[in-house]
Scaffold this motif. Sequence first.
Motif, mmCIF file in Angstrom:
data_model
loop_
_atom_site.group_PDB
_atom_site.id
_atom_site.type_symbol
_atom_site.label_atom_id
_atom_site.label_comp_id
_atom_site.label_asym_id
_atom_site.label_seq_id
_atom_site.Cartn_x
_atom_site.Cartn_y
_atom_site.Cartn_z
ATOM 1 N N ALA A 296 0.835 -1.207 0.000
ATOM 2 C CA ALA A 296 0.000 0.000 0.000
ATOM 3 C C ALA A 296 0.872 1.260 0.000
ATOM 4 O O ALA A 296 0.564 2.240 -0.700
ATOM 5 C CB ALA A 296 -0.943 -0.004 1.200
ATOM 6 N N GLN A 297 1.970 1.229 0.757
ATOM 7 C CA GLN A 297 2.888 2.377 0.766
ATOM 8 C C GLN A 297 3.469 2.618 -0.625
ATOM 9 O O GLN A 297 3.600 3.760 -1.065
ATOM 10 C CB GLN A 297 4.028 2.140 1.771
ATOM 11 C CG GLN A 297 3.613 2.224 3.215
ATOM 12 C CD GLN A 297 3.172 3.621 3.612
ATOM 13 O OE1 GLN A 297 3.497 4.609 2.968
ATOM 14 N NE2 GLN A 297 2.402 3.709 4.688
ATOM 15 N N GLU A 298 3.814 1.524 -1.314
ATOM 16 C CA GLU A 298 4.340 1.662 -2.675
ATOM 17 C C GLU A 298 3.285 2.255 -3.610
ATOM 18 O O GLU A 298 3.605 3.065 -4.480
ATOM 19 C CB GLU A 298 4.822 0.301 -3.191
ATOM 20 C CG GLU A 298 6.090 -0.175 -2.504
ATOM 21 C CD GLU A 298 6.494 -1.585 -2.899
ATOM 22 O OE1 GLU A 298 6.204 -1.982 -4.052
ATOM 23 O OE2 GLU A 298 7.112 -2.273 -2.069
ATOM 24 N N VAL A 299 2.031 1.851 -3.422
ATOM 25 C CA VAL A 299 0.940 2.402 -4.233
ATOM 26 C C VAL A 299 0.869 3.913 -4.037
ATOM 27 O O VAL A 299 0.853 4.685 -5.007
ATOM 28 C CB VAL A 299 -0.412 1.748 -3.863
ATOM 29 C CG1 VAL A 299 -1.586 2.529 -4.467
ATOM 30 C CG2 VAL A 299 -0.452 0.289 -4.304
ATOM 31 N N ILE B 203 1.528 7.059 -6.592
ATOM 32 C CA ILE B 203 0.512 8.090 -6.810
ATOM 33 C C ILE B 203 1.103 9.476 -6.564
ATOM 34 O O ILE B 203 0.905 10.398 -7.365
ATOM 35 C CB ILE B 203 -0.719 7.829 -5.922
ATOM 36 C CG1 ILE B 203 -1.484 6.620 -6.484
ATOM 37 C CG2 ILE B 203 -1.617 9.060 -5.822
ATOM 38 C CD1 ILE B 203 -2.569 6.100 -5.598
ATOM 39 N N TYR B 204 1.853 9.612 -5.483
ATOM 40 C CA TYR B 204 2.446 10.907 -5.133
ATOM 41 C C TYR B 204 3.313 11.434 -6.278
ATOM 42 O O TYR B 204 3.198 12.597 -6.685
ATOM 43 C CB TYR B 204 3.273 10.773 -3.854
ATOM 44 C CG TYR B 204 3.938 12.056 -3.444
ATOM 45 C CD1 TYR B 204 3.223 13.061 -2.794
ATOM 46 C CD2 TYR B 204 5.277 12.285 -3.731
ATOM 47 C CE1 TYR B 204 3.829 14.248 -2.427
ATOM 48 C CE2 TYR B 204 5.895 13.467 -3.369
ATOM 49 C CZ TYR B 204 5.164 14.446 -2.719
ATOM 50 O OH TYR B 204 5.767 15.633 -2.367
ATOM 51 N N PHE B 205 4.181 10.559 -6.801
ATOM 52 C CA PHE B 205 5.097 11.010 -7.842
ATOM 53 C C PHE B 205 4.430 11.138 -9.209
ATOM 54 O O PHE B 205 4.944 11.811 -10.097
ATOM 55 C CB PHE B 205 6.326 10.094 -7.917
ATOM 56 C CG PHE B 205 7.268 10.319 -6.763
ATOM 57 C CD1 PHE B 205 7.984 11.489 -6.649
ATOM 58 C CD2 PHE B 205 7.397 9.364 -5.774
ATOM 59 C CE1 PHE B 205 8.839 11.722 -5.569
ATOM 60 C CE2 PHE B 205 8.242 9.572 -4.689
ATOM 61 C CZ PHE B 205 8.965 10.752 -4.584
ATOM 62 N N SER B 206 3.267 10.507 -9.383
ATOM 63 C CA SER B 206 2.559 10.590 -10.665
ATOM 64 C C SER B 206 1.497 11.681 -10.697
ATOM 65 O O SER B 206 1.011 12.034 -11.772
ATOM 66 C CB SER B 206 1.893 9.246 -10.977
ATOM 67 O OG SER B 206 2.860 8.225 -11.048
#
Length: 197
Positions: free
Chosen positions: A48-51, A55-58
């Motif tokens: 979930a953290q990777e998701v 999202i943050y960087f995209s």
Amino acid sequence: MTIDKELIQRCQQGDQAAFELLVKKHERRVFGLVYQMVRQPSEVEDIAQEVFTKIYFSLPQFRIEASFEAWLYRITVNQCYDYLRKRKREAQVTESDLSDEEAAFFERFGSITQPRHLDISKRLELRQTAERLLSVLPPKDRSLLILKEIEDLSIEELTQVFKSSASAIKLRLFRARNHLKGVYEKGRKKEKGKQRV
């Protein structure tokens, strides 16, 4: 403008608090989907953290007119696929592991999303049984059925998540349901064979 779109615009302008609000709003949904896909409680938080990191960087490139929820589901499903590919593991449950209760549940499979006439404990039990049955399937079939039958996404929403046409999604759903039905029938035959011995 929706709350998500307002938060996304604020994120795109560098507002960290807006991103935290976006995460809080959607983290339960992401954690639930990740758990249903990978079936490894110890891995859910990391995935979930990777998701949310993706999202943050995209977000700076996210088109505000697009569906944020479909985008969120697509990133989550793809992250789960990546995890499952890395682990190269098959589902832990085999068709012969289906209990009589799970087999009976399968016959009511189409009503798993909102069985409102049942009390909360029975609904929870049905949901857990659905998750166990779905864990038998390969990840692509599992993700599609989870999003359709448990998360209750429409065909239109699924076309956005999987970037496919409505007819392709309907065909995939038909095949995934038939796959699950085949697994169920094999399990029932094995059970009957054991009872005769």
